[in-house]
Each structure stands twice: as C-alpha cells, then as structure tokens.
Design an enzyme around this catalytic site. Structure first.
Site, PDB file in Angstrom:
ATOM      1  N   GLN A  52       1.666  33.954 -12.026  1.00 40.63           N
ATOM      2  CA  GLN A  52       0.606  34.257 -13.106  1.00 40.63           C
ATOM      3  C   GLN A  52      -0.126  35.512 -13.228  1.00 40.63           C
ATOM      4  O   GLN A  52      -0.074  36.466 -12.297  1.00 40.63           O
ATOM      5  CB  GLN A  52      -0.715  33.004 -13.032  1.00 40.63           C
ATOM      6  CG  GLN A  52      -1.552  33.163 -11.634  1.00 40.63           C
ATOM      7  CD  GLN A  52      -1.986  31.852 -11.268  1.00 40.63           C
ATOM      8  OE1 GLN A  52      -2.147  30.991 -12.019  1.00 40.63           O
ATOM      9  NE2 GLN A  52      -2.215  31.776  -9.899  1.00 40.63           N
ATOM     10  N   TYR A  82     -19.610  23.990 -11.063  1.00 38.32           N
ATOM     11  CA  TYR A  82     -18.266  23.460 -11.002  1.00 38.32           C
ATOM     12  C   TYR A  82     -17.981  23.080  -9.426  1.00 38.32           C
ATOM     13  O   TYR A  82     -17.426  22.113  -9.237  1.00 38.32           O
ATOM     14  CB  TYR A  82     -17.289  24.578 -11.614  1.00 38.32           C
ATOM     15  CG  TYR A  82     -15.862  24.042 -11.411  1.00 38.32           C
ATOM     16  CD1 TYR A  82     -15.106  23.342 -12.232  1.00 38.32           C
ATOM     17  CD2 TYR A  82     -14.980  24.369 -10.133  1.00 38.32           C
ATOM     18  CE1 TYR A  82     -14.070  22.720 -12.372  1.00 38.32           C
ATOM     19  CE2 TYR A  82     -13.813  23.948 -10.089  1.00 38.32           C
ATOM     20  CZ  TYR A  82     -13.085  23.252 -11.205  1.00 38.32           C
ATOM     21  OH  TYR A  82     -11.746  22.570 -10.934  1.00 38.32           O
ATOM     22  N   ASP A 181      -8.293  21.037  -7.855  1.00 38.61           N
ATOM     23  CA  ASP A 181      -9.153  21.844  -8.378  1.00 38.61           C
ATOM     24  C   ASP A 181      -8.044  23.075  -8.994  1.00 38.61           C
ATOM     25  O   ASP A 181      -7.853  24.087  -8.718  1.00 38.61           O
ATOM     26  CB  ASP A 181      -9.851  22.711  -7.250  1.00 38.61           C
ATOM     27  CG  ASP A 181     -10.506  24.235  -7.826  1.00 38.61           C
ATOM     28  OD1 ASP A 181     -10.762  24.003  -9.133  1.00 38.61           O
ATOM     29  OD2 ASP A 181     -10.752  25.012  -7.126  1.00 38.61           O
TER      30      ASP A 181
END
Lengths: 334, 334
Positions: A52, A82, A181
């Site tokens: 990525q 979060y 996650d």
C-alpha cells in the site's frame, strides 16, 4: 523495499498545503486536514510498501497523521477514541483475558491499549505490512508505537486469514480476545471482510472468547454492516454492534462488530470493574460509555435488531455455515 | 431585501463544484460537500439578508444544503439527527409540555418535531431573520419546512434575548420547554450565548420547565462548553450535557445543554412513554438513545462532572447570579 524516511514528491492528495481524503466509499464529501505551515516540508514519509501507499505528515492542528492508500488511519490528537473503544469493549466484556490476538494494528495503538491489561499473558500481532510498524516506530514513537518492546508480544508478518487458517489446523491454544483493527475492505484488508475469516476467528476463540472488529460507518456503509451482522449472527453465539465518534474519520463515526463464543455472554456491559490504574490511563472509555456505545440509532437498530442470535440459535450454531460472499453484497464498495 | 430565489455569482466557498466550510472556529480542518453535477447550476439561492449570508445548494449526495455565513446548518439527508435530539430530549424529559418556545430554528425542522407532540397547545418561534424562514419554505418545502401552517404556531421576528427580556417584564405565562436552536456564537446568534440570556430563559420557564440549547462541539469548543455548563449550574436546578452525531457538522459531533427549573428533575431519562405514532415518525431518537446521549467521554465528564448543581444548590439558587461575560472566556472564538 525503499529506504525508510526518504521524502518523495508531493502526492496528489495534497494541494495548497491541505491533505484531502477523496474516496469512492464516501462519495460527494471529503475531509481536508491542513499541513503544518501549509507546507510540503510537513510531509514526513511518502512511499509505497509491498502492499500500500504510506503517507505521514505533520498537521497544523491534529498532530502527526497516518494515511494508507489515501485514507486517514489516525491523527495523534484523536486516535485515543478509536483505540480505547476497539480494545476495551472486548477486553472489559471478558472476565479474564489472557491470550490476545491483534489483527492488523501495525501502528501499535491497539497494542498499547491491550498492554494496559495486567491479566494478559500473551499478545500476537498479525500485521501483513512490516513497513507500517517501522513507520509507526519512527513517526509515532511517543503516541501509538510505545509498546512494541512489551515482553508478552509476538509479531507475525502475514495475511491474518492465512495465519488463522494454519493455526486452526494445528493444536495451538485459542484466544480470549481477537481485535480486528483493519483498514477498509479494499486493498490489503479485503480478505478480513470475508465471512470465512469470521468463521476462522470463531474457531480460534476459547469458550467465552470475544471478537471485536472494525466495521465501518453506519452513514456510508449500512448494507455492509447489515451483511457482517447477519453473517456473524449465523456463526457466533452473541453479536452486537457498537459505535463511536472519530472526528477525522468519514462522517466522524466508526462502528465495531462485537461477537462472542459461548452461551450467556453479555457484550454490552463490562464483566468486571476497571482498576484505578486503567481508569487514569484512559481519556474516552468508561463503564458507562461501554454500554452507551451499543445504543444504536433507531434506523440502524431497526435493521439489525431482528438479526441478533437468540438462545435457540446457540444449540444449532455448530451446524451453521455463513453463506459465502455476502458481506459486500449490495454495498457501494462491491 | 432582495428578490427571493434570484441567483447570484458563485460564492468564494464554492470551487470546482465543491462547497468547502472553512471557519476559524475549527482551524486546520474543512469538510467539503460536492454540488450536484459539480456544477454551479446546483446553487439554488445565494443572497445576503439583513443579518447574514444565506446559501442553498443541491448537493450530489446529501440533498439540499443550507449554509449561513459559510457554515453548514443542515443537509436534508442527515438533519433528522440534530432535530430529533435537540427537540425530543427536552420534550420527552418533560411530563406534559404544553407551551413551547423555539429560539432560532428558522428552517422549520425543530418546529416539525415539536408539532409531533399532541400535548403541545402553543408554539412560539422567535427567529430574527424572516429570510431564513422564506428560504426554507421555498427550498426545504418537503423536508424541514413542513409545519409552518400549524395552528398552534406564532412566529416572532426579533432577537430572542430582547423578546424574552420584554416578555419576562410582562405577566405572560411561562414556557414548559425552550429549545435554543441557534447558529454558532458569532454573527446574529452572539447574544444567545451570553449568561444573561440563560438567566432570561430560566425566568421564562414554568416550574418543571426545561431548556435545551445547541452547545457546540466538544472537540473544537471544550472551554465554551465548560463555561456554559458552569454558568448554567449557577442559574438552573438541574444541568446536563448531551451529545450526538451529525456527519456534516464539524468533527461529526454536536452537543446540547439541558437545564431544568425545579427540584428533582432527571433530564437524562424520558419522563413518560412515547406514543406509537411518535415512535414510527422518528429515525434516530429512542428512549434508550435519550439516556445514552448523556454519557460523555471521560475527558469531558472529568471537566463537567464536578460542576453539576447539587440538591444543596437548589435552596440557594434564587440568590445566585451567573457571572457575566464568562461563556467565551478562553475560547478560540473569543
């Protein structure tokens, strides 16, 4: 692999000193974050890993910001919401979590939160992209990446779906809590939004074990949430959905699927009191916030309420297979 | 006054088919909303009233959008969250609301929600800017502006602080619920963020009466919230703060001050069951959501918790004056 920290040319998502998050998953809206000094000097890292595009910049108001494939993963100023939510919901709903698996989480922040639980003996972090961990250690050294030297930690660089499939085929002991996650279900995390992955996680849990998985935004992905919830209700014995505020995520909102293995689990309440030490370490999570996170807007409760597994389902659960390929059916991202 | 509906040149907040909300109250971040077709043809109204700049455009994904002085007031797709929360929290916390005052609310949406309560006999809407009402009737005729012909309604075009001061000097009967649906504390709503206005609202309430006021975002304005809360705790007998999600507001979050006159009020729970008719009309609010809205993040609860009025305060409350000019002290917007 490229040299860590080497600066690359300005990426297209940065213009006139602003980073803008444009994504087909949330069409017609974009959040922009100002770089410090509105200057490209604030770009700290801008390279592609094997998996990525990784971008780190210093923002004007939000601390350092981590961006993967153009999508904000965290800002230092608000990441605690979060991390505390995805971690302490399952950790506190469990009576005594000892063995914890973190899926993804290369920035280290969920690890930081898990390490705050003294009951934990073993932590396995399966992050496909070691580069994310390296970048976190360099640019988030005092915020998210503060627990990578914890002696309870084992890091595995592998696709988590493959990891769990192999582990389930072996005799290794199971997990009390699994925290998924993940980034969004496009790119390297795609396999982690497949029903078969939810089956693998179920198999990898001890009795009484709990999964908590990042499960998108109820404004932009209600169909995806409904599909994940329905499939999980076929697999798990208790399934709930929780929501929290993250100001720099799309629509300022993110949700989590909580799913448990075993009868009589109530995921919506802490199973034990918090220690005073843990209370003082946190900025968002409280016992009251735990329960409140599961109170859903009427439009979402109407969609999900009837899908929850009942006690009758528990008897049959071993017989059921979730239908394949259903998560993304009818979703914007499919 | 200019002719309603006449199109003006492209405002500076619109560029390349995107509206962007840049405001000193939330520095370093901006939300952008795409116009339909990324075209200036989607600008439906763009004029200045006596009080403010009014912009209405048709968005690509969010329905029609109302913008005052560059700040998004509502989008048709998500406005129900804000309207249901600011309205039904005080309306349902009251046992039998008959006389209701709406401060601001020219778009008509709070009025729409108030009208859903059959107990209500009188509604007074004090909107300083008639132009906002006119624009709402034209461009939000099927969404927010559907109750302006309700026979219980009286509209007053006046600054609400002046209105209440005059009314309190007279013998007119008081209100059961006051909903302060204001814009931000810069521009025409500035007087509505002054402690003296909170004193006027207190005086205007019947015993058992409840105020609910738009009270900003806990990410961007925590000092303002703390100041409003502290001053209100000196004036009112019960004070609480509630929060909800609005995806197109800054940080996706907005909060409300709830304040009551009289002993023994619990603002955090509905005082009575909802009718089935009301339940079916709503998309966000439920009895469970009512209570959950008052559960605050630890960092905010730590700031506000000790400021709540106690039963002992109730005895002295008539003697107290809130200190003047404190709301904006230390705030970004001061």
């Amino acid at each position: 692999m490229t040299e860590s920290g080497k600066k690359s040319p300005m990426p297209s998502c940065i213009k006139d000193g602003w980073f803008s998050e444009i994504e087909p998953m949330w069409p017609g809206q974009k959040l922009s974050i100002a770089l410090e000094g509105f200057s490209s000097d604030a770009i700290l890292y801008n390279e592609s890993s094997e998996f990525q595009k990784i971008l780190v910049f210093k923002s004007a108001q939000h601390g350092n910001v981590l961006v993967l494939d153009g999508v904000i993963q965290l800002t230092e100023n608000d990441e605690f919401v979060y991390q505390e939510t995805i971690t302490h919901l399952p950790m506190m709903a469990h009576e005594n979590p000892k063995n914890v698996l973190i899926v993804g989480g290369g920035d280290g922040a969920v690890l930081r939160e898990v390490c705050r639980h003294k009951s934990v003996e073993q932590i396995t972090l399966v992050e496909i992209d070691q580069k994310v961990i390296d970048v976190a250690k360099e640019y988030f050294a005092e915020s998210t990446a503060i627990a990578f030297d914890d002696s309870r930690l084992t890091i595995v660089n592998q696709d988590a779906a493959e990891f769990l499939e192999k582990q389930n085929a072996s005799d290794r002991k199971g997990y009390d809590v699994i925290i998924a996650d993940t980034s969004d279900p496009v790119g390297p995390a795609e396999s982690l939004f497949d029903p078969s992955f939810y089956e693998q996680m179920y198999e990898a849990l001890n009795d009484g074990g709990i999964v908590c998985a990042q499960s998108e935004c109820f404004w932009t992905q209600p169909e995806l949430i409904e599909n994940i919830f329905a499939c999980s209700s076929d697999i798990y014995d208790a399934v709930e959905y929780a929501s929290t505020y993250v100001p720099t995520f799309p629509c300022g909102q993110i949700g989590f699927l909580l799913a448990g293995k075993g009868n009589g689990l109530d995921l919506t309440k802490p199973a034990r009191p918090m220690t005073n030490e843990l209370k003082h370490q946190l900025q968002w999570y409280t016992a009251e916030m735990h329960s409140a996170s599961f109170v859903l807007p009427k439009f979402l409760e109407d969609r999900l309420g009837l899908l929850r597994p009942t006690d009758e389902d528990y008897e049959d659960v071993e017989e059921n297979d979730a239908s394949e390929d259903c998560f993304l059916k009818g979703c914007v991202i499919s």
